[in-house]
Design an enzyme around this catalytic site. Structure first.
Site, short mmCIF file in Angstrom:
data_model
loop_
_atom_site.label_atom_id
_atom_site.label_comp_id
_atom_site.label_asym_id
_atom_site.label_seq_id
_atom_site.Cartn_x
_atom_site.Cartn_y
_atom_site.Cartn_z
N LYS A 1 0.84 -1.20 0.00
CA LYS A 1 0.00 0.00 0.00
C LYS A 1 0.88 1.26 0.00
CE LYS A 1 -3.73 -2.39 2.39
NZ LYS A 1 -4.41 -2.72 3.64
N GLN B 1 -5.24 -1.32 9.72
CA GLN B 1 -4.85 -2.58 9.09
C GLN B 1 -5.42 -3.75 9.89
OE1 GLN B 1 -3.31 -2.97 6.13
NE2 GLN B 1 -3.51 -5.18 6.38
N ASP C 1 -11.61 2.56 3.94
CA ASP C 1 -12.00 1.17 3.67
C ASP C 1 -13.52 1.01 3.58
OD1 ASP C 1 -9.88 -0.55 3.15
OD2 ASP C 1 -9.34 -0.72 5.27
#
Ligand code: NAD
Length: 290
Positions: free
Chosen positions: A51, A96, A120
């Site tokens: 990422k 995460q 997200d």
């Protein structure tokens, strides 16, 4: 057809890079994605590194906040997320997953992320908005799958879409997204009886169980579109998906490989969501430019 996503990913990245360049020149503000990682999970370290690299490629400043598990309590993590929410320089926040087991109430932690920074799309507002069909941040993996299908101009309306897996981050938002595209949806999970029968009736089969090579040739209708989300290790410790790729590829009309399929597209969608949040933030709060 075996569909490697690298060209599509590159196209997205070039478009995102250009738009960021344009905004930076005009507004003088760099998009910032804050990634919070707790602990030292091997796979998470690799995902985070990928990422970071992708962000660098397109001009997003990816700030990693990596805490040792012993270094931070759930309450302190909540406080830290609230600080990121209040920080006007931060446009997008990503926690995460998975969090270490001591952070057992993951939903309570994800709930703290400001919905306008929830890159997200996992917070209840964004999931609810997706289900209601209201514009929202769409979770990156389901969005990646949909964009792969759309890149091929596949007709989705009226097709039977079978989704294997009902997790909050893949299966459930995937079902909501395909429903909004007017597919007919079946979601299979560990409680499903006769799962193979459902698979055989699928026009589009989206596999997200995390069970290596679980979907065999016998479970796939000839000509089916097969999207493999799973990332596992096979008996030789090689990376593989949910699908027995070597056998299923001859029966499917279209299949995404692992690696090289949904994974890189998911990262492209993370960049896209970051850009969207950055753009919205700039256009809605010009005062913060100083
Ligand atoms: P999860 O473990 O949270 O959920 C798995 C789901 O599959 C569950 O709902 C479970 O009911 C179902 N399932 C598991 N075994 C099953 C079985 N034998 N029969 C029927 N259903 C079964 O996992 P997740 O977070 O949704 O991830 C699924 C897979 O996708 C994992 O391999 C993960 O690594 C991968 N993943 C890939 C990406 C990507 O970018 N490509 C992103 C997220 C997750």
């Amino acid at each position: 057809m075996i569909f490697y996503t690298n060209d599509l990913v590159e196209k997205y990245k070039q478009e995102i890079k250009q738009e960021i360049k344009h905004f930076k020149k005009k507004q003088g503000i760099t998009p910032v994605l804050s990634v919070v990682q707790i602990g030292n999970d091997f796979a998470s370290n690799i995902y985070v590194r990928n990422k970071q690299k992708a962000c660098l490629d397109v001009g997003i400043d990816c700030k990693l906040h990596n805490f040792a598990e012993k270094e931070i309590t759930p309450l302190q993590l909540v406080k830290f997320i609230k600080e990121l929410n209040d920080n006007k320089r931060v446009h997008a926040i990503l926690i995460q997953l998975p969090l270490p087991s001591s952070f057992f109430n993951v939903n309570n932690i994800l709930n703290v992320i400001d919905k306008t920074k929830d890159v997200d799309g996992f917070c209840p507002y964004n999931i609810g908005a997706l289900v209601l069909g209201v514009p929202s941040v769409i979770p990156c993996t389901p969005l990646a799958v949909l964009n792969i299908l759309k890149s091929q101009n596949f007709e989705i309306r009226g097709k039977h879409c079978v989704i294997l897996g009902r997790s909050n981050i893949v299966g459930k938002p995937m079902a909501a997204l395909m429903l909004s595209e007017s597919a007919t949806i079946t979601v299979c999970h560990t409680g499903t009886k006769n799962l193979a029968d459902f698979c055989r009736s699928a026009d589009i089969l989206i596999c997200a169980t995390g069970c290596p090579k679980f979907v065999t040739q016998e479970m796939v209708k000839p000509g089916c579109i097969v999207i493999d989300v799973g990332i596992s290790r096979d008996e030789n410790q090689n990376c593989c998906g949910d699908v027995d790729f070597e056998n299923v590829k001859n029966k499917a009309s279209f299949i995404t490989p692992v690696p090289g399929g949904v994974g890189p597209m998911t990262i492209a969608m993370l960049l896209k969501n970051t850009l969207d949040l950055y753009r919205t933030s700039i256009l809605h709060s010009p005062a913060q430019l100083n």
